[in-house]
Write an enzyme that holds these catalytic residues in place. Structure first.
Site, PDB file in Angstrom:
ATOM      1  CG  ASP A   1     -10.589 -38.812  -1.002  1.00  0.00           C
ATOM      2  OD1 ASP A   1     -11.833 -38.908  -1.085  1.00  0.00           O
ATOM      3  OD2 ASP A   1     -10.013 -38.294  -0.020  1.00  0.00           O
TER       4      ASP A   1
ATOM      5  CG  ASN B   1     -16.013 -46.419   1.393  1.00  0.00           C
ATOM      6  OD1 ASN B   1     -15.205 -46.770   0.527  1.00  0.00           O
ATOM      7  ND2 ASN B   1     -15.896 -45.244   2.019  1.00  0.00           N
TER       8      ASN B   1
HETATM    9  C1  FPP Z   1     -13.803 -41.491  -2.557  1.00  0.00           C
HETATM   10  O1  FPP Z   1     -14.382 -40.258  -2.901  1.00  0.00           O
HETATM   11  C2  FPP Z   1     -14.150 -42.492  -3.557  1.00  0.00           C
HETATM   12  C3  FPP Z   1     -14.826 -43.652  -3.285  1.00  0.00           C
HETATM   13  C4  FPP Z   1     -15.264 -44.032  -1.942  1.00  0.00           C
HETATM   14  C5  FPP Z   1     -15.178 -44.585  -4.367  1.00  0.00           C
HETATM   15  C6  FPP Z   1     -14.190 -44.803  -5.463  1.00  0.00           C
HETATM   16  C7  FPP Z   1     -14.895 -45.413  -6.589  1.00  0.00           C
HETATM   17  C8  FPP Z   1     -14.737 -45.096  -7.902  1.00  0.00           C
HETATM   18  C9  FPP Z   1     -13.693 -44.175  -8.347  1.00  0.00           C
HETATM   19  C10 FPP Z   1     -15.605 -45.669  -8.972  1.00  0.00           C
HETATM   20  C11 FPP Z   1     -15.788 -47.152  -9.049  1.00  0.00           C
HETATM   21  C12 FPP Z   1     -14.572 -47.967  -8.940  1.00  0.00           C
HETATM   22  C13 FPP Z   1     -14.159 -48.925  -9.809  1.00  0.00           C
HETATM   23  C14 FPP Z   1     -12.968 -49.756  -9.506  1.00  0.00           C
HETATM   24  C15 FPP Z   1     -14.818 -49.185 -11.085  1.00  0.00           C
HETATM   25  P1  FPP Z   1     -15.391 -39.598  -1.868  1.00  0.00           P
HETATM   26  O2  FPP Z   1     -16.765 -39.996  -2.269  1.00  0.00           O
HETATM   27  O3  FPP Z   1     -15.011 -39.945  -0.475  1.00  0.00           O
HETATM   28  O4  FPP Z   1     -15.150 -38.080  -2.159  1.00  0.00           O
HETATM   29  P2  FPP Z   1     -15.282 -36.873  -1.125  1.00  0.00           P
HETATM   30  O5  FPP Z   1     -14.232 -37.103  -0.073  1.00  0.00           O
HETATM   31  O6  FPP Z   1     -14.994 -35.688  -1.970  1.00  0.00           O
HETATM   32  O7  FPP Z   1     -16.680 -36.901  -0.593  1.00  0.00           O
END
Ligand code: FPP
Length: 247
Positions: free
Chosen positions: A27, A75
């Protein structure tokens, strides 16, 4: 890739008590990007690089199972552009890493309903799962269109179906057999959950499996998460007294 700090921390780790199964809610990508006046996609891109690093670090630490929450059932509420970007990163990750993972005897498996994924990422994931199916060093378990509540409901429906078909009877259902209906069938339950970015909640991740998991939170945003943070989590985990309801 090991820096001095990580090396120092590694000396503090008891290699006879490594958590067998580590789960991570990755996250903070969006906030990482925002802090730098960059688009959210830049945060996800950097987050994908951390997936590369942390999988490698987990291999070196002899973690047997690593579960990563890459895309939740919730998501899909994000803008289409962001969803497409995340799917592309998944494809890129497989293209970049599959050969190395396979060579290092890592098995890739997933949890979640893959049928809802766009065709190319779905096919790439299926290719990775098939290629690595007999590998034994570590299982990299990726949550894709995954939600803990959905997983439990799906298990109940499949159990009802099996009862209807006469494959099992009601008396056969207990916590052991129930877990065989989860995506994580055959995997031990997570010993350690890591959630960076300062949030302290489960967000629908592995609800059934985390009954006795140790939680470790950090303010570091996922794109800044380093091998040394993983070491810190493990050192902290090793200080805990796990009683599983006993005394
Ligand atoms: C949460 O951060 C993260 C995600 C919803 C996506 C996670 C994906 C990756 C790390 C990259 C791709 C994955 C793989 C397995 C190759 P957020 O966007 O909710 O962050 P925020 O809360 O700061 O907005």
């Amino acid at each position: 890739m090991s820096n001095t700090q990580a090396k120092k921390l590694k000396n503090e780790i008891d290699f006879d008590n490594i958590p067998e199964h580590v789960a991570i809610i990755m996250d903070g990508n969006g906030r990482w990007a925002k802090k730098r006046f960059l688009p959210r996609a830049a945060g996800h891109q950097e987050g994908m690089k951390r997936v590369v690093d942390i999988v490698e670090a987990a291999e070196k630490l002899n973690i047997k199972y690593l579960s990563l929450y890459a895309f939740s059932t919730e998501n899909w509420k994000r803008p289409k552009e962001e969803i497409n970007g995340l799917m592309k990163l998944l494809v890129k990750y497989i293209e970049m890493e599959l050969e190395r993972l396979n060579k290092n005897n890592i098995k890739i498996q997933t949890m979640g309903n893959l049928s809802k994924l766009p065709k190319i990422p779905r096919q790439e994931v299926e290719r990775a799962v098939k290629l690595t199916e007999n590998n034994t060093k570590m299982i990299l378990n990726i949550g894709l269109n995954y939600g803990g509540k959905n997983e439990i409901v799906r298990a109940v429906k499949n159990i009802l179906e099996d009862i209807k078909m006469g494959n099992i009877s009601e008396e056969d259902i207990n916590t052991e057999t129930f877990s065989n209906y989860l995506y994580t069938k055959g995997l031990p339950e997570p010993d350690l959950l890591i959630r960076p970015s300062g949030e302290q909640r489960l967000s629908n991740f592995m609800l059934y499996q985390m009954a006795y998991t140790e939680f470790w939170f950090s303010d570091v945003l996922w794109p800044d998460f380093k091998e040394e943070d993983l070491c810190r989590a493990i050192i902290d985990y090793q200080k805990r007294n796990r009683r599983f309801g006993g005394i």
